[in-house]
Design a protein around this motif. Sequence first.
Motif, PDB file in Angstrom:
ATOM      1  N   ILE A 212       0.864  -1.185   0.000  1.00 55.59           N
ATOM      2  CA  ILE A 212       0.000   0.000   0.000  1.00 55.59           C
ATOM      3  C   ILE A 212       0.896   1.229   0.000  1.00 55.59           C
ATOM      4  CG2 ILE A 212      -1.754   1.295   1.295  1.00 55.59           C
ATOM      5  CD1 ILE A 212      -2.519  -1.551   2.496  1.00 55.59           C
ATOM      6  N   VAL A 213       0.592   2.169  -0.879  1.00 55.35           N
ATOM      7  CA  VAL A 213       1.347   3.420  -0.967  1.00 55.35           C
ATOM      8  C   VAL A 213       0.414   4.576  -0.639  1.00 55.35           C
ATOM      9  CG1 VAL A 213       2.841   4.875  -2.371  1.00 55.35           C
ATOM     10  CG2 VAL A 213       2.760   2.396  -2.785  1.00 55.35           C
ATOM     11  N   VAL A 214       0.756   5.330   0.392  1.00 56.36           N
ATOM     12  CA  VAL A 214      -0.043   6.481   0.812  1.00 56.36           C
ATOM     13  C   VAL A 214       0.654   7.753   0.336  1.00 56.36           C
ATOM     14  CG1 VAL A 214      -0.880   7.797   2.805  1.00 56.36           C
ATOM     15  CG2 VAL A 214      -0.992   5.294   2.824  1.00 56.36           C
ATOM     16  N   LEU A 215      -0.077   8.583  -0.396  1.00 61.50           N
ATOM     17  CA  LEU A 215       0.457   9.849  -0.901  1.00 61.50           C
ATOM     18  C   LEU A 215      -0.044  10.983  -0.017  1.00 61.50           C
ATOM     19  CD1 LEU A 215      -0.174   9.272  -4.723  1.00 61.50           C
ATOM     20  CD2 LEU A 215       1.894   8.757  -3.403  1.00 61.50           C
ATOM     21  N   SER A 216       0.888  11.791   0.486  1.00 63.03           N
ATOM     22  CA  SER A 216       0.513  12.813   1.454  1.00 63.03           C
ATOM     23  C   SER A 216       1.368  14.059   1.291  1.00 63.03           C
ATOM     24  CB  SER A 216       0.640  12.244   2.876  1.00 63.03           C
ATOM     25  OG  SER A 216       0.178  13.172   3.829  1.00 63.03           O
TER      26      SER A 216
END
Length: 267
Positions: A121-125
Amino acid sequence: MDTVFVPSGTSRANLKGYTLIMPVVSVGNVGQLTIDLIISTLGLPRVGYIHSDCLLPVVGNNPYTTTSENSAEMCISSEVYASADQKLAVLQIRSPIVQGKHRSFRQQLFSWFKESEFSRIVVLSSSHAHHRVDRQLVGTPLRYLATPSLQTIVGDKFQTLKWKELERVAAFPGISEVEQEIYIPGGGITKSLYNDSCTEGIPLAVLLIFCSEGDNIPDAFSLLNFLNEWIQLIEKTSDQHTVTRAQWKIPSSWRLLFGSGIPPALF
């Protein structure tokens, strides 16, 4: 807990082993803008949506319209797009979390993560640029965090890419410099998502950029190219060091990102 993912069609999408890329509602909405570019460029079809009472309800026209036929389609506050060929799933979140329901929303997300069995899972923030400590002022504004579970999968990949891990800062500046903590001001639930993923053994990475509110389109392109160095969404040509802006497809909805302009009748 009841499932929060509702498929678009009659058949349920099997996302096992897929990479999930998702944004967190944060300063400048950089993560969401980046997701817009991914969906638009890859032409990802919608496979379902996240049904949650933790997000403010939103409804609107199809933000990725390409023809008059699909311009009448509707979009809502959180939708899932996927590509079976690339084993890629993308979650777009278009509205903020209801006050007091941040923890419930995280629990719903983790229920979906585990049920879907994503490979990573890749979270962009994003995080407020004016809150950076001294050592964060020099060099790239891009940072990453990776859970121990993901580190075992990627090995030394991030070191090879020469990425900078998000620096820990003193929990009590001026009192004790020994205790260090993750600090992501303006990052919404980014920190809690990362901490919970470490606890739950979820293979998750956070990719973020330091920025300020304003025209955050350049920040979205920077974050997207950062992501693309690791997960090759599109290939760069042999004579380029990075993917050019022209290779990413800007969605039609961005034409009205800052409104419709000043009416000439005013003058």
